[in-house]
Design a protein around this motif. Structure first.
Motif, mmCIF file in Angstrom:
data_model
loop_
_atom_site.group_PDB
_atom_site.id
_atom_site.type_symbol
_atom_site.label_atom_id
_atom_site.label_comp_id
_atom_site.label_asym_id
_atom_site.label_seq_id
_atom_site.Cartn_x
_atom_site.Cartn_y
_atom_site.Cartn_z
ATOM 1 N N ASN A 3 116.385 -59.061 -9.933
ATOM 2 C CA ASN A 3 117.063 -60.035 -9.232
ATOM 3 C C ASN A 3 116.641 -61.605 -9.754
ATOM 4 O OD1 ASN A 3 118.066 -58.134 -7.449
ATOM 5 N ND2 ASN A 3 116.340 -58.158 -6.194
ATOM 6 N N VAL A 4 117.789 -62.402 -9.554
ATOM 7 C CA VAL A 4 117.465 -63.810 -10.052
ATOM 8 C C VAL A 4 118.100 -64.673 -8.803
ATOM 9 C CG1 VAL A 4 117.650 -65.383 -11.608
ATOM 10 C CG2 VAL A 4 117.599 -63.006 -12.570
ATOM 11 N N ILE A 5 117.404 -65.680 -8.504
ATOM 12 C CA ILE A 5 117.658 -66.676 -7.555
ATOM 13 C C ILE A 5 117.410 -67.807 -8.132
ATOM 14 C CG2 ILE A 5 117.231 -67.688 -4.995
ATOM 15 C CD1 ILE A 5 118.537 -64.713 -4.940
ATOM 16 N N VAL A 6 118.510 -68.903 -8.136
ATOM 17 C CA VAL A 6 118.383 -70.087 -8.476
ATOM 18 C C VAL A 6 118.649 -71.165 -7.525
ATOM 19 C CG1 VAL A 6 119.245 -71.736 -10.674
ATOM 20 C CG2 VAL A 6 119.284 -69.211 -10.908
ATOM 21 N N ASN A 7 117.714 -72.069 -7.388
ATOM 22 C CA ASN A 7 117.850 -73.077 -6.198
ATOM 23 C C ASN A 7 118.433 -72.412 -4.970
ATOM 24 O OD1 ASN A 7 116.839 -74.890 -7.920
ATOM 25 N ND2 ASN A 7 118.814 -75.561 -8.483
ATOM 26 N N GLY A 8 117.969 -71.236 -4.501
ATOM 27 C CA GLY A 8 118.399 -70.643 -3.305
ATOM 28 C C GLY A 8 119.736 -69.870 -3.547
ATOM 29 N N LYS A 9 120.262 -69.772 -4.618
ATOM 30 C CA LYS A 9 121.709 -69.521 -4.630
ATOM 31 C C LYS A 9 121.614 -68.303 -5.475
ATOM 32 C CE LYS A 9 123.388 -73.753 -5.683
ATOM 33 N NZ LYS A 9 124.179 -74.658 -6.135
ATOM 34 N N LYS A 10 122.770 -67.324 -5.666
ATOM 35 C CA LYS A 10 122.780 -66.192 -6.474
ATOM 36 C C LYS A 10 122.759 -66.747 -8.020
ATOM 37 C CE LYS A 10 124.891 -62.903 -3.526
ATOM 38 N NZ LYS A 10 126.063 -61.805 -3.708
ATOM 39 N N PHE A 11 122.456 -66.084 -8.728
ATOM 40 C CA PHE A 11 122.327 -66.466 -10.208
ATOM 41 C C PHE A 11 123.702 -66.683 -10.850
ATOM 42 C CE2 PHE A 11 121.376 -64.750 -14.733
ATOM 43 C CZ PHE A 11 120.944 -66.124 -15.090
ATOM 44 N N GLU A 12 124.720 -65.808 -10.339
ATOM 45 C CA GLU A 12 126.070 -66.021 -10.564
ATOM 46 C C GLU A 12 126.662 -67.228 -10.081
ATOM 47 O OE1 GLU A 12 124.787 -63.229 -9.460
ATOM 48 O OE2 GLU A 12 124.517 -61.910 -11.097
ATOM 49 N N THR A 13 126.099 -67.700 -9.205
ATOM 50 C CA THR A 13 126.840 -69.050 -8.281
ATOM 51 C C THR A 13 126.454 -70.078 -9.144
ATOM 52 O OG1 THR A 13 127.027 -67.630 -6.351
ATOM 53 C CG2 THR A 13 127.200 -70.027 -6.297
ATOM 54 N N HIS A 14 125.006 -70.331 -9.471
ATOM 55 C CA HIS A 14 124.635 -71.423 -10.126
ATOM 56 C C HIS A 14 124.913 -71.528 -11.560
ATOM 57 C CE1 HIS A 14 122.028 -74.895 -10.019
ATOM 58 N NE2 HIS A 14 121.652 -74.565 -10.970
ATOM 59 N N LEU A 28 113.850 -62.783 -21.757
ATOM 60 C CA LEU A 28 113.498 -61.382 -21.337
ATOM 61 C C LEU A 28 114.020 -60.424 -22.058
ATOM 62 C CD1 LEU A 28 113.853 -62.055 -17.401
ATOM 63 C CD2 LEU A 28 111.722 -61.777 -18.508
ATOM 64 N N ALA A 29 115.387 -60.492 -22.592
ATOM 65 C CA ALA A 29 116.097 -59.444 -23.318
ATOM 66 C C ALA A 29 115.419 -59.389 -24.652
ATOM 67 C CB ALA A 29 117.466 -60.130 -23.614
ATOM 68 N N LYS A 30 115.045 -60.384 -25.344
ATOM 69 C CA LYS A 30 114.147 -60.290 -26.775
ATOM 70 C C LYS A 30 112.837 -59.247 -26.447
ATOM 71 C CE LYS A 30 112.425 -61.495 -30.796
ATOM 72 N NZ LYS A 30 112.931 -60.867 -31.915
ATOM 73 N N LEU A 31 112.380 -59.256 -25.416
ATOM 74 C CA LEU A 31 111.059 -58.248 -25.091
ATOM 75 C C LEU A 31 111.470 -57.140 -24.266
ATOM 76 C CD1 LEU A 31 108.810 -61.207 -24.000
ATOM 77 C CD2 LEU A 31 108.901 -60.004 -26.417
ATOM 78 N N ASP A 32 112.920 -56.954 -24.028
ATOM 79 C CA ASP A 32 113.363 -55.987 -23.349
ATOM 80 C C ASP A 32 112.768 -55.454 -22.085
ATOM 81 O OD1 ASP A 32 115.139 -53.811 -23.067
ATOM 82 O OD2 ASP A 32 113.577 -52.328 -23.630
ATOM 83 N N ALA A 33 112.573 -56.819 -21.313
ATOM 84 C CA ALA A 33 111.869 -56.826 -19.850
ATOM 85 C C ALA A 33 112.847 -57.156 -18.758
ATOM 86 C CB ALA A 33 110.817 -57.515 -20.074
ATOM 87 N N LYS A 34 114.258 -57.085 -18.815
ATOM 88 C CA LYS A 34 115.308 -57.802 -17.888
ATOM 89 C C LYS A 34 114.848 -57.038 -16.584
ATOM 90 C CE LYS A 34 119.152 -59.370 -20.448
ATOM 91 N NZ LYS A 34 120.765 -59.283 -20.637
ATOM 92 N N GLU A 35 114.563 -55.789 -16.504
ATOM 93 C CA GLU A 35 114.684 -55.211 -15.224
ATOM 94 C C GLU A 35 113.030 -55.274 -14.616
ATOM 95 O OE1 GLU A 35 117.131 -54.123 -13.667
ATOM 96 O OE2 GLU A 35 118.438 -54.885 -15.555
ATOM 97 N N ARG A 36 112.096 -55.658 -15.313
ATOM 98 C CA ARG A 36 110.698 -55.521 -14.873
ATOM 99 C C ARG A 36 110.307 -56.659 -13.988
ATOM 100 N NH1 ARG A 36 107.315 -55.475 -20.199
ATOM 101 N NH2 ARG A 36 105.861 -56.596 -18.897
ATOM 102 N N TYR A 37 111.088 -57.967 -13.860
ATOM 103 C CA TYR A 37 110.843 -59.136 -13.157
ATOM 104 C C TYR A 37 111.832 -59.603 -12.268
ATOM 105 C CZ TYR A 37 107.335 -59.648 -16.852
ATOM 106 O OH TYR A 37 106.297 -59.255 -17.763
ATOM 107 N N ASP A 38 111.606 -60.105 -11.000
ATOM 108 C CA ASP A 38 112.548 -60.795 -10.197
ATOM 109 C C ASP A 38 112.133 -62.401 -10.562
ATOM 110 O OD1 ASP A 38 113.530 -58.719 -9.182
ATOM 111 O OD2 ASP A 38 112.130 -58.618 -7.262
ATOM 112 N N LEU A 39 113.286 -63.126 -10.608
ATOM 113 C CA LEU A 39 113.062 -64.473 -10.757
ATOM 114 C C LEU A 39 113.436 -65.455 -9.878
ATOM 115 C CD1 LEU A 39 114.404 -64.453 -14.580
ATOM 116 C CD2 LEU A 39 112.005 -64.297 -14.003
ATOM 117 N N LEU A 40 112.511 -66.329 -9.423
ATOM 118 C CA LEU A 40 112.877 -67.467 -8.399
ATOM 119 C C LEU A 40 112.717 -68.770 -9.495
ATOM 120 C CD1 LEU A 40 113.707 -68.710 -5.909
ATOM 121 C CD2 LEU A 40 110.870 -68.583 -5.342
ATOM 122 N N ILE A 41 113.921 -69.458 -9.606
ATOM 123 C CA ILE A 41 113.941 -70.480 -10.487
ATOM 124 C C ILE A 41 114.370 -71.568 -9.535
ATOM 125 C CG2 ILE A 41 115.208 -71.624 -12.603
ATOM 126 C CD1 ILE A 41 115.741 -68.559 -13.443
#
Length: 81
Positions: A3-14, A28-41
């Motif tokens: 899950n990715v949240i950017v400035n309180g909005k959905k990733f796809e919205t921001h 994350l793609a380079k390290l094949d770790a996209k599904e391992r982390y939730d991000l708050l940006i």
């Protein structure tokens, strides 16, 4: 879980363009770790492209902070610049 949240909005919205979202998540793609982390940006200023690059740099630095062994891989791709 990826899950990715950017400035309180959905990733796809921001970051509405797919290429922007791919660029932000590229460390994350380079390290094949996209599904391992939730991000708050949190980003501000600099325009949308500047925010994409700032978010990518922040993710890369966080990954290196967690595992210093991945530093060379991320640096060779230009993610730590």
């Amino acid at each position: 879980s990826g899950n990715v949240i950017v400035n309180g909005k959905k990733f796809e919205t921001h970051f509405p363009l797919e290429i922007q979202r791919q660029s932000v998540l590229s460390p994350l793609a380079k390290l094949d770790a996209k599904e391992r982390y939730d991000l708050l940006i949190r980003v501000s200023g600099g325009g949308i492209q500047g925010q994409v690059i700032a978010a990518r740099l922040g993710i890369a630095r966080a990954l290196v902070g967690e595992n210093a062994g991945c530093r060379q891989d991320l640096k060779s791709m230009g993610y730590l610049t």
